[in-house]
Structure formats: structure tokens, C-alpha cells
Design a protein around this motif. Structure first.
Motif, PDB file in Angstrom:
ATOM      1  N   GLN A 179     -13.730  11.246   1.843  1.00 23.43           N
ATOM      2  CA  GLN A 179     -12.750  10.785   2.841  1.00 23.43           C
ATOM      3  C   GLN A 179     -12.745   9.262   2.946  1.00 23.43           C
ATOM      4  OE1 GLN A 179     -15.533  12.553   3.597  1.00 23.43           O
ATOM      5  NE2 GLN A 179     -16.464  11.892   5.518  1.00 23.43           N
ATOM      6  N   THR A 180     -13.886   8.644   2.685  1.00 21.73           N
ATOM      7  CA  THR A 180     -13.941   7.180   2.708  1.00 21.73           C
ATOM      8  C   THR A 180     -13.179   6.610   1.513  1.00 21.73           C
ATOM      9  OG1 THR A 180     -16.087   7.310   3.794  1.00 21.73           O
ATOM     10  CG2 THR A 180     -15.525   5.208   2.776  1.00 21.73           C
ATOM     11  N   ILE A 181     -13.396   7.201   0.351  1.00 27.43           N
ATOM     12  CA  ILE A 181     -12.676   6.738  -0.850  1.00 27.43           C
ATOM     13  C   ILE A 181     -11.167   6.878  -0.646  1.00 27.43           C
ATOM     14  CG2 ILE A 181     -12.258   7.203  -3.305  1.00 27.43           C
ATOM     15  CD1 ILE A 181     -15.201   7.843  -3.609  1.00 27.43           C
ATOM     16  N   ASP A 182     -10.777   7.972  -0.012  1.00 32.27           N
ATOM     17  CA  ASP A 182      -9.356   8.223   0.239  1.00 32.27           C
ATOM     18  C   ASP A 182      -8.739   7.091   1.076  1.00 32.27           C
ATOM     19  OD1 ASP A 182      -7.387  10.062  -0.427  1.00 32.27           O
ATOM     20  OD2 ASP A 182      -7.450  11.035   1.528  1.00 32.27           O
ATOM     21  N   ILE A 183      -9.442   6.694   2.112  1.00 34.04           N
ATOM     22  CA  ILE A 183      -8.931   5.630   2.994  1.00 34.04           C
ATOM     23  C   ILE A 183      -8.907   4.286   2.264  1.00 34.04           C
ATOM     24  CG2 ILE A 183      -9.394   4.343   5.122  1.00 34.04           C
ATOM     25  CD1 ILE A 183     -10.496   6.962   6.277  1.00 34.04           C
ATOM     26  N   ALA A 188      -5.977  -0.092  -0.247  1.00 34.81           N
ATOM     27  CA  ALA A 188      -5.933  -0.955  -1.432  1.00 34.81           C
ATOM     28  C   ALA A 188      -4.514  -1.119  -1.960  1.00 34.81           C
ATOM     29  CB  ALA A 188      -6.832  -0.364  -2.524  1.00 34.81           C
ATOM     30  N   GLN A 189      -3.764  -0.022  -1.882  1.00 36.86           N
ATOM     31  CA  GLN A 189      -2.428   0.033  -2.488  1.00 36.86           C
ATOM     32  C   GLN A 189      -1.500  -1.136  -2.215  1.00 36.86           C
ATOM     33  OE1 GLN A 189       0.357   3.109  -1.867  1.00 36.86           O
ATOM     34  NE2 GLN A 189      -0.959   4.596  -2.912  1.00 36.86           N
ATOM     35  N   PRO A 190      -1.196  -1.420  -0.934  1.00 35.94           N
ATOM     36  CA  PRO A 190      -0.190  -2.454  -0.670  1.00 35.94           C
ATOM     37  C   PRO A 190      -0.581  -3.832  -1.193  1.00 35.94           C
ATOM     38  CG  PRO A 190      -0.857  -1.350   1.381  1.00 35.94           C
ATOM     39  CD  PRO A 190      -1.709  -0.813   0.301  1.00 35.94           C
ATOM     40  N   TYR A 191      -1.863  -4.060  -1.383  1.00 36.22           N
ATOM     41  CA  TYR A 191      -2.307  -5.376  -1.865  1.00 36.22           C
ATOM     42  C   TYR A 191      -2.518  -5.400  -3.368  1.00 36.22           C
ATOM     43  CZ  TYR A 191      -2.666  -7.092   2.842  1.00 36.22           C
ATOM     44  OH  TYR A 191      -2.348  -7.507   4.097  1.00 36.22           O
ATOM     45  N   GLY A 192      -2.262  -4.276  -4.002  1.00 35.65           N
ATOM     46  CA  GLY A 192      -2.466  -4.218  -5.445  1.00 35.65           C
ATOM     47  C   GLY A 192      -3.931  -4.336  -5.823  1.00 35.65           C
ATOM     48  N   ILE A 581       6.871   4.971   5.430  1.00 33.09           N
ATOM     49  CA  ILE A 581       8.154   4.351   5.064  1.00 33.09           C
ATOM     50  C   ILE A 581       8.072   3.762   3.657  1.00 33.09           C
ATOM     51  CG2 ILE A 581       9.643   2.361   5.577  1.00 33.09           C
ATOM     52  CD1 ILE A 581       9.158   2.914   8.568  1.00 33.09           C
ATOM     53  N   ARG A 582       6.967   3.131   3.385  1.00 34.41           N
ATOM     54  CA  ARG A 582       6.754   2.525   2.066  1.00 34.41           C
ATOM     55  C   ARG A 582       6.810   3.599   0.963  1.00 34.41           C
ATOM     56  NH1 ARG A 582       2.275   1.236  -1.023  1.00 34.41           N
ATOM     57  NH2 ARG A 582       2.444  -0.743  -2.112  1.00 34.41           N
ATOM     58  N   ALA A 583       6.123   4.713   1.225  1.00 27.25           N
ATOM     59  CA  ALA A 583       6.096   5.797   0.237  1.00 27.25           C
ATOM     60  C   ALA A 583       7.497   6.372   0.026  1.00 27.25           C
ATOM     61  CB  ALA A 583       5.134   6.893   0.700  1.00 27.25           C
ATOM     62  N   TYR A 584       8.242   6.476   1.117  1.00 24.38           N
ATOM     63  CA  TYR A 584       9.617   6.998   1.038  1.00 24.38           C
ATOM     64  C   TYR A 584      10.479   6.100   0.158  1.00 24.38           C
ATOM     65  CZ  TYR A 584      14.450   7.583   2.753  1.00 24.38           C
ATOM     66  OH  TYR A 584      15.806   7.745   2.855  1.00 24.38           O
ATOM     67  N   HIS A 585      10.423   4.806   0.411  1.00 20.58           N
ATOM     68  CA  HIS A 585      11.213   3.863  -0.405  1.00 20.58           C
ATOM     69  C   HIS A 585      10.795   3.953  -1.874  1.00 20.58           C
ATOM     70  CE1 HIS A 585      13.454   2.038   2.771  1.00 20.58           C
ATOM     71  NE2 HIS A 585      12.431   1.416   3.342  1.00 20.58           N
ATOM     72  N   GLN A 586       9.499   3.967  -2.091  1.00 18.65           N
ATOM     73  CA  GLN A 586       9.015   3.960  -3.474  1.00 18.65           C
ATOM     74  C   GLN A 586       9.393   5.244  -4.202  1.00 18.65           C
ATOM     75  OE1 GLN A 586       4.918   2.726  -3.738  1.00 18.65           O
ATOM     76  NE2 GLN A 586       5.469   0.644  -3.147  1.00 18.65           N
ATOM     77  N   SER A 747      -2.199   8.988   1.048  1.00 19.88           N
ATOM     78  CA  SER A 747      -3.614   9.307   1.252  1.00 19.88           C
ATOM     79  C   SER A 747      -3.986   9.020   2.708  1.00 19.88           C
ATOM     80  CB  SER A 747      -4.479   8.522   0.260  1.00 19.88           C
ATOM     81  OG  SER A 747      -4.000   7.205   0.109  1.00 19.88           O
ATOM     82  N   ALA A 748      -5.208   9.363   3.057  1.00 20.84           N
ATOM     83  CA  ALA A 748      -5.575   9.408   4.477  1.00 20.84           C
ATOM     84  C   ALA A 748      -5.604   8.030   5.132  1.00 20.84           C
ATOM     85  CB  ALA A 748      -6.937  10.074   4.623  1.00 20.84           C
ATOM     86  N   VAL A 749      -5.356   8.017   6.437  1.00 18.89           N
ATOM     87  CA  VAL A 749      -5.532   6.795   7.237  1.00 18.89           C
ATOM     88  C   VAL A 749      -6.732   6.909   8.174  1.00 18.89           C
ATOM     89  CG1 VAL A 749      -3.085   6.161   7.146  1.00 18.89           C
ATOM     90  CG2 VAL A 749      -3.927   7.556   9.046  1.00 18.89           C
ATOM     91  N   SER A 750      -7.271   8.126   8.322  1.00 20.03           N
ATOM     92  CA  SER A 750      -8.467   8.335   9.144  1.00 20.03           C
ATOM     93  C   SER A 750      -9.460   9.184   8.359  1.00 20.03           C
ATOM     94  CB  SER A 750      -8.139   9.106  10.432  1.00 20.03           C
ATOM     95  OG  SER A 750      -7.309   8.362  11.255  1.00 20.03           O
TER      96      SER A 750
END
Ligand SMILES: *Cc1c(COP(=O)(O)O)cnc(C)c1O
Length: 961
Positions: A179-183, A188-192, A581-586, A747-750
Motif C-alpha cells: 500500500q505504501t508503494i501504491d501511494i 510520483a506520476q505528476p512529477y515524472g 480529473i487528470r486520469a480522465y483527461h489522459q 492508484s491509492a491516495v491513502s
């Protein structure tokens, strides 16, 4: 006399305070004929709901608890050996009753007003000290939302501090909890940021790494010696984060002693129930040199006006409410109450007690390993603290069913089984496990001599990993080991803090309403507290029902298709919603859409969350009435049309009005291909009258700790679930361990699938007991109460902004800026209110130099009048300064708050009386609340930063320990 045998108690009348008579007189003073008329004049027609919400009929408190007992019985509390970051605990009863179940603690607000918050500030300083001692680090915060997000904050801090701008990779040990890796992936995603997930023993530490993260003990229980790894990383200028289990650190060499730069983790094991995932406080500790880059709240020592020891929140200029999109995190609500409990657990047990508990856990684990070895089970962890690992091949299935037959849960992870022991494990539990493992091999307990094995248990922690340094040496952790001492310590701290037990806390935007006792009671029922978040579904029927119902009800209330109950606070809901929202656009191929339009009046968490979601922020203007400047918004939406991701808008606005143009605003955004994110903090003005979806929002968070009655806990816990329109539902957050059912989930936020699940009960109870009519009335009375205060105060303080008919929504802004010309600041009013027994309204948000007042529906007219009387009396004191009747500096406002020590000092030399200072209105004397320190010195505290309990001998003044 005829008797009404069908009489039914109505919770609604307990929650909504004004009675019929008071309502009448308030309406008269506002100048409207009826409540309906007030609402019609306040809430624009075009956004009103056409029909009542479809919710189950309201239950009485008695009915609700009876029904809930049945629901609770659908949760099966098996003994949990699942581990994975969640362990059963023994909550010391003195802490459970006097903190967790005590409104004196749980109804407090975040300690912005330090002078009436010294108790929880001290408790949180104790928490920080405990974390520093156990981790061996130099500075700690109080607190973060959970272990997974704390790890993500650590990664992001390392990213922000990286020296080589080209370095974009981050090493994460594959033995970190999933669950930690998931978060980390989400963050990490938005910052590349590229996550390199691998084996710390074999990974090549290359130049493109800006940091590394390992877990101690690792996910399956192995305790590695990371010293060599840390040394190599440091040679390559790579900073190291260690996720560490606090309980194990009582026995293991703390990460601070072998090279960690940041240490994070949960403090759940320190007396906080698992609660099916939360709430629990995470900790974050690092080196002194990174203090200005740290996320979250930090408590620091300072002095007050009289040069006495005082505490306050330190280094606030890092935080979202000041730094906005440049903040070190978006944390607003954290986990104060749970951090306080964890710190108290350490206070109660002390180093000796905690060491004994850790030794028993480790000892029983060794015993279990030894016993199972006699049955031929080969244990796979070379070094371990509390977790054993096996690969049992064909025996997996029989062990699975036998363990369930014996009502305990193991962790089945692919070909492996892990068993984690905890504070509650006893010798007879070991017997049960051994019996089960024997049975599948046709063996029994008689085949081994458990008793003599138990007499010869030795630690298996290798010498170089054994802790030698002392911890919890401060007097506070060495004095309160008898229950009387503990009880009195808890009470002495509680007595320093103002909470809803004393008076109304009219904090605009924070909605400090009633947290009813019936709503709170189930939180500590064992059927809810004792469940592991990864327990098999057949044991979690009660929770599944609560979650499904709450999901339905909140969907109905917001008008959305579905909710995600994962985010642990409003700000985390914002982040989750923006990632959706980001995932929807992408998903639609719109990878370029990354602009977020945010009005200048937005809460600091909005820009901070948008920054976390990798968005570029364009600020839009507000007009002189406080409304969004539609022309400016339109122009900016047009200008950024091709790259527009979303608008973040609060409704009713942070200026406390229902903007007439909201539907048009949403349409403009949609025309340009953007999505509308609604900040639902002001939902208390919407429920039953309008809804985010009907206005045109696509996704919205709710602060369950505002509108839906979860108490603020002195700065958390909270819950920030998000509702989404149908087209966004597929992207709602998933989870790496528990299947949440959405294929396109982000992926998870919590860390836990349903966030702080155990406090969802509070909102569930509130909605069930209010019903559609009660909830709608709550909204109406919230608006009534606000407009009553407005009517009483507007001739004394200018009220900034009002709707078309001159009414405010559920809150209003009192303008205090003009007093500046003769030296009175809004802070002086905030501090003077303490002398009158009140907590200040929201200071300087959303407009600097103002107070934002939100009374809520739960306050009776009598209390509103007390508050108004205080505000008017203060206005007269201000007038005296203006006219020259009072001294410009030596006056009751500037000297506020007045402590007992000041009032009883033999040398009273003020130009006003002691009575005026401490008992300025007759009612104050009836129920005086004494601020425990004089005005705190903010600059002193930031200049000489001390964030742990200072050694007593260094202070010439008295400190309560
Ligand atoms: C409280 C609040 C938030 C943040 O919510 P938390 O639960 O504290 O994270 C965001 N926006 C507004 C307008 C708020 O009042």
C-alpha cells in the motif's frame, strides 16, 4: 387525559438548537417573515433542488444504536496476525475514556489560538519528543495522515531538495508494504518521478537517483542491516528515507544511528485501535537542516508576553495556508487526536514499559518460530522482530481454512505466509497457532514441549542491530505510570484548552457543529475498532454495510453517481479529485491538459493540492462583492482553452455568499473542455437545498469533520471523501491489496482502502438520525443563525459581501481593517475574545484583517447572543482606543489575553480595572475560562526553534510535566 403512546424522540431537535420561540425572534431581527422566506431570498432559485433528498426516515438515538448493534455483529473480530502496518493494541483505559471518548479533547480545534491550546500543544510536543527518541532523529512533526502518505511526503521532500535537477529516479525497496508503494506511485506520476522498485542489496545506485526508501523491518518481517547501503547512498549524494515500525525501535538500532536522513511511519501501535484502517497518526522525522522543507504541522517552544514557557505551531510559513502552491505539503487537517493518544501511550508506559511490551512481542515470535520448527516448518526470515515468514506449498490451503476455523487471520501473500504478533498476543495464542500448524501435519501440541521452550526464549536480533541508546528519558515519560498520575496529567492538559464543551467556536469555513455523543459511542465498540483493513470480506459485513449506505446517502446528498471514501482529509480529497480529473483527461488522450484555474479567494489547500497533482495554477480575480469575476474567468478559460484541466471553486464562496453566476461559471469551464472541482468545505450551506452535481460540478470533496459531524480532534482526524459524476467514477482511487472494483482506478491516495473507516460511523449516525428533513433543516438553521449574527453585528462591524438580497449564506466576514489606523489589529480582537470565554472566528481568511464567523445550526440563540455581546463590547473597547479614552498600547485589547497570574499580581498597574480585564461582561464570571499563558511570541519561537520537550533544568520557569 389522552396519552400519546406513539411519541418518538427526534434527534433533529437535539442537533438543531434554536427552538420555535427563538427562531421567531431571530427572524424578526433579521427582518423576514419566515425561515422559508429567508431561504428563498438567500439561495438563488436556479440552483434549488426540485425535490427532497431520498434518504431513509430519521431514527431516534435509541433506535439507531440498537440497529447499529445488529450491523456491528456482522463484523467478525478474529485475532489478527496479518500485520502489514496494522496491529492489534491495548488502548490504556485511562486514555480511551479520558481522551478518545472525551469531548474536552475531541471537540477542540486545530491549535491556531495558542493561548487557549497549551494542553494539546504540550501533548503534541510529547509526541514529537517520543518520535525523535525512538527514531534517533533531530526534528519531527505532529503529524501526518498515514504511513503511506508520510512515505510519499518524504519522497517529495527529497525531490524538492535534490541538488541535481536532472535526477528524476527514486529507489524503493521491493520489500516495502504494497500500500505504501501504491501511494508512492500516485505521488510520483505528476512529477515524472521514475520509481526504481528493486532489491537494495543489488540495485546500482546511479546518478539519476535523487533518493532511496527502504523499510525497517521490511514488509515480510526481515530486519536488514542497512548501514552499508546507507553509506554507499551517502557517498553518491543520495538521501535515504526509512519507513520504520516504532515499536520495533525499542529493541532495534534506530535509523538515525545508521544513516537515515528521513524516518517515517505509523504510530498506530502506540495504543490506537486498527479501526479497519484508521484513523492513526503517522510520524515524520528528519535532520535539523531540513526543517524548513518539512511537511505538516510542527509544534515548537516559545515564550509568552511575560517571558514564560509557551508552545505554538512553529514555522508556519512553510504551510499551505501561507505558502499556497509553494507550500511543503497540502496538510491542513492531520491526526492530532491520535498523535496525542500515541504520545500519552508512551507517557503512560515509559521506556521500561514499552521495552517490556516490545520484548514480549519479540519473545513470543521467537517462541513461535522455535515451536513451528519442531513441526518441520522452515522460517525464512534470518533476522526478525515480530514477523515470521513461511513458504508452505501444498499446506497453504489447509492452513488457510484451519486458521479461519480457529478464528485467526494470517497474511497470505502469493506463495508466502507471514505471521505478525502484537501487544495483545499471549502464550495461549501461540498455542492456538502451533496447534493449527501441527494439525495440518497430523501433529498435536503433545508432540512438542511448548512450556519448556517458553522458558528459554532468547532474542534473535544480532548484536549490531540491538538498540543500546536510551529513549524517553525526559521526566514527562517517567512520572505518570500510576493511573492517578496519568489521569491528573491528562486532565491538567485538558483544562488548559478551550473546546466546544465551553463555548461555541464560530470558525468560518471550519463548521464546528455538534458532535453528538450517540454519533461518537460506536467508534470504540470492539466490532469496529478491532478490524484489520485487510481482513477477509466475510468478516467485514458490518463495515461493508455502513460503507455502502454512507456511499449511497452521500451520493444522494451531493447528486453524484458515486463516492470514494478513501481520502483522509479535505485536502487529500482535493488531491484525489484532481488526480481523477487528470486520469480522465489522459484516458481521452488529453495529456496536455494541466492548467487549474483557482480564484484568489480559494483556501490554501486548493493551490497546494493542485501543485501536488502537477498542475499549473492560474489565479482568477474576484470582484468587489467577493464574487468570482466572471469576465476574468472567461478570458482565462479562453486563453488556456487547449490546456485547461479544471477550475477549483468553493461553493457557497469563501466569502459566504451563494454566487448567482455559479452555473454559468461551470458552463464556461465545460465549454473549454475543463472539469469543475468543487471544494465542498461549505457543504453545510447546501445539504438539502442544492447540491454540487446540480450546480454543475464534476467532482467534489466533503469534509466529514465539518458538515457531517466528525469532531475536529484538535487538528484531526477527518475524512475527505470525494463524489464524482458518472464519467469520472471509473477513475476513483483503487487499492493494491483490496480490490475496489474500478478498472481504470488511479492508484491509492491513502494506505487503507476506506481511509479512516472507523470514524465514518459518526457521519453515518448523523445522516441516519437526521433524515432528509432534518438535514435540510440543519442547513436552513445554519443560514438563520449566521444571518442573525450578521443582523446583530453589522452596525458594529462592516460585513464584507452579501448576496443579492443582503443576506449571507452560513457564514460572514467581519471587516476589522479600519481599526488598523489607530493601531488595533484583528489579532487583538481574536486574543481579547479569549477574555470573554470565546475562541476567535477564522482570522484573516479569505481576506486579511478580517474575521470569518460561522455559528452552525447547533448553537442556541442564547449562545449566539453571548458571542454578539462580546463582539459588541469589544467594539466599544476599540472605540475607546480610537477616541483616546484608552491608551493606544496599554489597553485591554493589546494586553489580551489576561491570565490569572496577571490579574492576581500584587502590582496591578493597568489603566483599566482587573474586573474589566478578566470579567468584562457579567456572564463571563459565571463560567470563566482562563487562558493559561499570555500572548505567545511568534518570532521568538521561530528564531530559536525547539521542537521537543526541553530539558527542565534549562528553563528557569515552571513547566508542567
Ligand atoms: C477546511 C477546508 C479545506 C481543507 O480541508 P482539510 O480537511 O482540513 O484538509 C479546504 N477548503 C476549505 C474551503 C476549507 O474550509
Amino acid at each position: 387525559m389522552k396519552l400519546n403512546v406513539a411519541y418518538k424522540e427526534q434527534f433533529e431537535t437535539r442537533h438543531i438548537a434554536p427552538n420555535e420561540q427563538d427562531t421567531e425572534s431571530m427572524l424578526k431581527i433579521i427582518g423576514v417573515a419566515s425561515l422559508a422566506e429567508l431561504i428563498d431570498q438567500t439561495v438563488p432559485k436556479n440552483i434549488r433542488l426540485k425535490k427532497p433528498m431520498a434518504l431513509p426516515a430519521a431514527k431516534s438515538e435509541y433506535e439507531y444504536l440498537n440497529k447499529l448493534r445488529q450491523t456491528a455483529s456482522k463484523n467478525k473480530v478474529f485475532k489478527s496476525y496479518i500485520g502489514q502496518g496494522y496491529y492489534d493494541v491495548i488502548v490504556p483505559a485511562v486514555i480511551q475514556r479520558n481522551i478518545l471518548e472525551n469531548p474536552g479533547w475531541y471537540t477542540q480545534y486545530t491549535p491556531y489560538q495558542a493561548e487557549i491550546s497549551q494542553g494539546r500543544l504540550q501533548a503534541l510536543l510529547n509526541f514529537q519528543t517520543m518520535v525523535l527518541d525512538l527514531t534517533g532523529m533531530q526534528i519531527a512533526n505532529a503529524s501526518l495522515l498515514d504511513e503511506g502518505t508520510a512515505a510519499a511526503e518524504a519522497m517529495f521532500m527529497q525531490y524538492s531538495l535534490r541538488k541535481n535537477a536532472e535526477a528524476k529516479s527514486y529507489f524503493v525497496s521491493e520489500e516495502v508494504f504494497p500500500q505504501t508503494i501504491d501511494i508512492l506511485k500516485t505521488r510520483a506520476q505528476p512529477y515524472g518521478i521514475k520509481l526504481i522498485i528493486g532489491n537494495h542489496k543489488t540495485v546500482a545506485l546511479t546518478d539519476d537517483l535523487f533518493g532511496a526508501l527502504v523499510q525497517y523491518p521490511a514488509g515480510h518481517g526481515e530486519v536488514y542491516n542497512y548501514k552499508a547501503f546507507a553509506d554507499i547512498a551517502h557517498q553518491k549524494n543520495i538521501k535515504l528515507t526509512v519507513v520504520a515500525d516504532l515499536m520495533s525501535l525499542a529493541l532495534l538500532t534506530p535509523p538515525g544511528e545508521w544513516g537515515a536522513d528521513i524516518v517515517v511511519g505509523t504510530t498506530q501501535r502506540f495504543g490506537i485501535p486498527m479501526g479497519f484502517g484508521g484513523p492513526h497518526a503517522a510520524y515524520f522525522a528528519t535532520k535539523e537542516e531540513y526543517k524548513r522543507s518539512m511537511p505538516g504541522r510542527i509544534i515548537g517552544v516559545t515564550i509568552d508576553k511575560h517571558e514564560n514557557y509557551a508552545l505554538r505551531m512553529a514555522l508556519q510559513t512553510r504551510e499551505q495556508h501561507i505558502r499556497r502552491d509553494k507550500a511543503t505539503s497540502n496538510i491542513c487537517t492531520a491526526q492530532a487526536l491520535l498523535a496525542i493518544m500515541a504520545g500519552m501511550y508512551a507517557t503512560y508506559h515509559g521506556a521500561k514499559g514499552i521495552k517490556a511490551i516490545a520484548e514480549r512481542i519479540h519473545g513470543l515470535t521467537v517462541l513461535l518460530s522455535t515451536a513451528l520448527a519442531e513441526f518441520g516448518y522452515k522460517q525464512l526470515n534470518e533476522n526478525y522482530f515480530d514477523t515470521l515468514k513461511y513458504a508452505v506449498g501444498d499446506l497453504t490451503n489447509p492452513l488457510h481454512s484451519e486458521s479461519l476455523n480457529n478464528e485467526f487471520n494470517l497474511n497470505f501473500d502469493g506463495e508466502f505466509i507471514t505471521i505478525s504478533l502484537d501487544e495483545t498476543t499471549r502464550l495461549h495464542d501461540i498455542e492456538t497457532i502451533v496447534k493449527v500448524f501441527g494439525k495440518v501435519k497430523a501433529k498435536t501440541l503433545h508432540d512438542i514441549d511448548l512450556e519448556s521452550l517458553a522458558k528459554n526464549v532468547e532474542s534473535v536480533i544480532p548484536t549490531e542491530l540491538q538498540r543500546t541508546s536510551s529513549f524517553l528519558t525526559h521526566p514527562v515519560f517517567n512520572k505518570h505510570h500510576s493511573e492517578h498520575e496519568m489521569l491528573r496529567y491528562i486532565k491538567s492538559l485538558e483544562a488548559k484548552d478551550l473546546s466546544l464543551c465551553h463555548s461555541m467556536i464560530a470558525l468560518g469555513s471550519c463548521t464546528m457543529k455538534l458532535n453528538a455523543t450517540t454519533e461518537m459511542i460506536p467508534v470504540t465498540w470492539p466490532e469496529f475498532g478491532g478490524l484489520h483493513p485487510f481482513a477477509p470480506v466475510h468478516q467485514t459485513g458490518g463495515y461493508m454495510q455502513i460503507i455502502a449506505e454512507l456511499n449511497d446517502w452521500l451520493s444522494e446528498i451531493t447528486g453524484f453517481a458515486a463516492m470514494s471514501l478513501q481520502p483522509n482529509a479535505g485536502a487529500q480529497g482535493e488531491y484525489a479529485g484532481l488526480m481523477v480529473i487528470r486520469a480522465y483527461h489522459q484516458d481521452r488522450g488529453d495529456f496536455n491538459r494541466n492548467i487549474a484555474l483557482i480564484p484568489s479567494s480559494a483556501h490554501g489547500t486548493n493551490p497546494a493540492s493542485a501543485a501536488m497533482a502537477g498542475m499549473k495554477i492560474i489565479v482568477t480575480k474576484c470582484d468587489e462583492k467577493g464574487n468570482i469575476d466572471v469576465a476574468d474567468l472567461r478570458a482565462k478559460a479562453e486563453e488556456h482553452s487547449a490546456n485547461l484541466s479544471c477550475l477549483m471553486v468553493t461553493y457557497p464562496s469563501t466569502h459566504g455568499v451563494f454566487e448567482e453566476s455559479i452555473i454559468e461559471i461551470c458552463e464556461i469551464i465545460h465549454q473549454h473542455g475543463g472539469q469543475v472541482y468543487m471544494d465542498g468545505a461549505n457543504m453545510n450551506a447546501q445539504v438539502g437545498l442544492t447540491s454540487p452535481a446540480s450546480i454543475g460540478a464534476d467532482v467534489c470533496h466533503l469534509n466529514l469533520h465539518k458538515t457531517f459531524c466528525i469532531p475536529h480532534g484538535g487538528g484531526g482526524p477527518g475524512m475527505g471523501p470525494i463524489g464524482a459524476a458518472a464519467h469520472l467514477v471509473p477513475y476513483l482511487p483503487g487499492h493494491s491489496v483490496v480490490d475496489m472494483g474500478n478498472e481504470k482506478s488511479i492508484s491509492a491516495v491513502s494506505a487503507a482502502p476506506w481511509g479512516s473507516a472507523s470514524i465514518l460511523l459518526i457521519s453515518h449516525a448523523y445522516i441516519a438520525m437526521m433524515g432528509a428533513k432534518g438535514l435540510t433543516n440543519a442547513t436552513k438553521y445554519a443560514i438563520l443563525n449566521a444571518n442573525y449574527i450578521k443582523a446583530r453585528l453589522e452596525s458594529h462591524y462592516p460585513v464584507l459581501y452579501a448576496g443579492a438580497n443582503g443576506h449571507c449564506a452560513h457564514e460572514m466576514i467581519l471587516d476589522c481593517r479600519s481599526f488598523k489606523t489607530f493601531g488595533i489589529e484583528v489579532t487583538d480582537i481574536a486574543k481579547r475574545l479569549m477574555d470573554y470565554g470565546f475562541h476567535a472566528p477564522t482570522v484573516s481568511f479569505p481576506v486579511a484583517g478580517t474575521l470569518m464567523v460561522e455559528p452552525t445550526e447547533s448553537e442556541p440563540k442564547h449562545e449566539l447572543d453571548r458571542f454578539c455581546d462580546a463582539m459588541i463590547a469589544i467594539r466599544n473597547e476599540i472605540a475607546d482606543v480610537e477616541s483616546g479614552l484608552s491608551d493606544k498600547i496599554d489597553n485591554p485589547l493589546k494586553n489580551a489575553p489576561h491570565t490569572v497570574a496577571v490579574i492576581t499580581d500584587n502590582d496591578w498597574d493597568k489603566p483599566y480595572t482587573r474586573q474589566k480585564a478578566a470579567f468584562p461582561l457579567p456572564y463571563v464570571a459565571l463560567n470563566k475560562f482562563w487562558p493559561s499563558v499570555g500572548r505567545v511570541n511568534d518570532t521568538y519561537g521561530d528564531r530559536t526553534l525547539i521542537c521537543s520537550c526541553p530539558p527542565i533544568e534549562e528553563y528557569e520557569f515552571d513547566v508542567l510535566v
